[in-house]
Design an enzyme around this catalytic site. Structure first.
Site, PDB file in Angstrom:
ATOM      1  NE  ARG A  50      35.798  31.473  59.611  1.00  0.00           N
ATOM      2  CZ  ARG A  50      34.690  31.201  60.266  1.00  0.00           C
ATOM      3  NH1 ARG A  50      33.679  32.081  60.329  1.00  0.00           N
ATOM      4  NH2 ARG A  50      34.525  30.053  60.875  1.00  0.00           N
ATOM      5  N   GLY A  51      34.494  29.620  56.891  1.00  0.00           N
ATOM      6  CA  GLY A  51      33.309  28.882  57.348  1.00  0.00           C
ATOM      7  C   GLY A  51      32.751  28.152  56.132  1.00  0.00           C
ATOM      8  NE  ARG A  97      40.333  27.364  54.159  1.00  0.00           N
ATOM      9  CZ  ARG A  97      39.845  27.549  55.386  1.00  0.00           C
ATOM     10  NH1 ARG A  97      38.798  28.341  55.578  1.00  0.00           N
ATOM     11  NH2 ARG A  97      40.383  26.945  56.428  1.00  0.00           N
ATOM     12  CD  GLN A 203      39.259  30.275  62.911  1.00  0.00           C
ATOM     13  OE1 GLN A 203      39.887  30.035  63.934  1.00  0.00           O
ATOM     14  NE2 GLN A 203      39.631  29.813  61.731  1.00  0.00           N
ATOM     15  CG  ASP A 244      35.006  22.939  57.871  1.00  0.00           C
ATOM     16  OD1 ASP A 244      35.004  22.936  59.110  1.00  0.00           O
ATOM     17  OD2 ASP A 244      35.081  23.970  57.183  1.00  0.00           O
ATOM     18  CG  ASN A 254      34.039  21.860  63.097  1.00  0.00           C
ATOM     19  OD1 ASN A 254      33.727  22.599  62.157  1.00  0.00           O
ATOM     20  ND2 ASN A 254      33.985  22.269  64.346  1.00  0.00           N
ATOM     21  CE  LYS A 255      39.299  26.097  61.961  1.00  0.00           C
ATOM     22  NZ  LYS A 255      40.278  26.137  60.845  1.00  0.00           N
TER      23      LYS A 255
HETATM   24  O1  MRU Z   1      39.094  27.617  58.847  1.00  0.00           O
HETATM   25  P1  MRU Z   1      37.663  28.060  58.977  1.00  0.00           P
HETATM   26  O2  MRU Z   1      37.503  29.258  59.834  1.00  0.00           O
HETATM   27  O3  MRU Z   1      37.001  28.203  57.632  1.00  0.00           O
HETATM   28  O4  MRU Z   1      36.971  26.836  59.713  1.00  0.00           O
HETATM   29  C1  MRU Z   1      35.590  26.905  59.958  1.00  0.00           C
HETATM   30  C2  MRU Z   1      35.069  25.784  60.770  1.00  0.00           C
HETATM   31  O5  MRU Z   1      35.777  24.864  61.119  1.00  0.00           O
HETATM   32  C3  MRU Z   1      33.610  25.809  61.078  1.00  0.00           C
HETATM   33  O6  MRU Z   1      33.354  25.210  62.311  1.00  0.00           O
HETATM   34  C4  MRU Z   1      32.872  25.030  59.977  1.00  0.00           C
HETATM   35  O7  MRU Z   1      33.197  25.542  58.728  1.00  0.00           O
HETATM   36  C5  MRU Z   1      31.424  25.062  60.178  1.00  0.00           C
HETATM   37  S1  MRU Z   1      30.827  26.633  59.670  1.00  0.00           S
HETATM   38  C6  MRU Z   1      29.173  26.713  59.677  1.00  0.00           C
END
Ligand code: MRU
Length: 355
Positions: A50-51, A97, A203, A244, A254-255
């Site tokens: 993920r990320g 995703r 996370q 993202d 972002n998250k």
């Molecule tokens: O759902 P995730 O864990 O994939 O979400 C990740 C994030 O929101 C990160 O902050 C984002 O991808 C930046 S990663 C360098």
């Protein structure tokens, strides 16, 4: 450049995609080798990998690995069949995703490389492996550039708040938002980090706290709701997060929870920094309103470690991301440098990825 505390995606000696299974962290560091499309898609959907940048790199490497495995078992009889397998595989991975545009960016690169390749199935599969390796290496280089540029914003003794995980575990290299912290650490600066636990999938608690501790960077874990009181107490000098997807005007997804942090930072006059490579920028989307936001299963909120903790009867809303308006972002750092508002991510200001 500092070495990342963990290598999140790599080639296994067999040619498979090797990932760190992030569902198992921090309890155990487990690697998984993936050589089928189904396994790669499942790993991305379930957040084993993920990320945003890591998802993109894993999809490219996974597609190449799956094509190689098909070739080896004799399932790609001719070039037409090989092309069909790769194109269908890219379509499957694209659907895993929706928010992180890095996934679409890297699959577009793979398909462009496929179009340019010619010859027998083996030549096409080799072209896929070469492009996937370029995508991986580009991500490592972009992380290093983000680290160098982001470092210029840091001063010795700063206390930085971050959300989710935008570190080595989220990329093929040393991370995006966390990359400047690794550079600063290598230069001898003392930076202290507050990591939001990042509900619902933790996370921050599971991944950011783990990787910063591995690197010897002091990290204090806080619940998401504590950020405001920490800022009010004067304990946060800067907020640094990843992204993202960034729209052409700088609005950044972002998250979930990032937007609230940006509002709080504005209120407390604390710089709010977004750090992301150009592979996260979606030039086709003028504003953040057009960013597709992933909604995930209700159980991610109603359960903790497989046990139901929420009362029965309530409906659940579980968007995985939110959008922070550009007006709340002090700087966006890309591999090109530290940008200031107003942001215009058009072709003139940002190089396009190689065709
Ligand atoms: O759902 P995730 O864990 O994939 O979400 C990740 C994030 O929101 C990160 O902050 C984002 O991808 C930046 S990663 C360098």
């Amino acid at each position: 450049m500092p070495t990342p505390p963990v290598q999140t995606v790599a080639w296994a000696p067999s040619g498979a995609l090797r990932i760190v299974d992030q569902r198992r962290l921090p309890a155990e560091l487990v690697m998984r080798d993936l050589a089928s499309l189904e396994d790669v898609a499942e790993a991305i959907r379930t957040l084993a990998v993920r990320g945003a940048p890591a998802i993109g790199v894993a999809a490219a490497m996974g597609l190449a690995a799956a094509a190689a495995a098909e070739l080896e078992r004799g399932a790609l009889a001719d070039a037409a069949r090989a092309r069909l397998f790769i194109e269908a595989g890219a379509a499957t991975l694209r659907g895993t995703r929706p928010t992180a545009v890095n996934l679409m960016w890297s699959l577009d690169r793979m398909l462009a490389a496929l179009q340019q390749a010619s010859g027998a199935p083996a030549a096409l599969v080799a072209a896929m492996r070469e492009e996937a390796e370029r995508i991986r290496a580009d991500d490592v280089a972009m992380c290093e550039a983000l680290g160098r540029h982001g470092r210029t914003l840091l001063k010795d003794g700063m206390r930085v708040l971050t959300h989710c995980n935008a570190g080595a575990l989220a990329t093929a290299g040393m991370g995006t938002a966390l990359a400047p912290l690794y550079v600063a650490k290598a230069e001898g600066l003392d930076i202290e980090v507050f990591a939001d636990e990042t509900r619902p999938l933790l996370q921050g608690a599971r991944l950011t706290a783990w990787e910063l501790s591995q690197a010897g960077i002091p990290v204090t874990l806080v619940t998401d709701g504590m950020a405001g009181s920490l800022m009010a107490a004067g304990k946060v000098d800067m907020v640094i997060v990843g992204a993202d997807r960034i729209a052409a005007n700088g609005d950044a997804a972002n998250k979930i929870g990032t937007y609230s942090l940006a509002v709080l930072a504005k209120h407390h006059k604390i710089p709010f920094i977004v750090i992301a490579p150009s592979s996260t920028v979606d030039r086709a989307i003028p504003t953040g309103e057009m960013i597709p936001i992933e909604e995930r299963a209700a159980e991610e909120i109603t359960q903790v470690a497989g046990t139901r903790v929420a009362a029965e009867g309530a409906r659940v809303f579980n968007p995985a991301f939110d959008v922070t308006p550009a007006a709340l972002i002090s700087h966006i750092v890309t591999e090109d440098g530290v940008l200031c508002a107003p942001y215009h991510f058009d072709r003139a200001t940002l190089p396009l990825p190689p065709a």
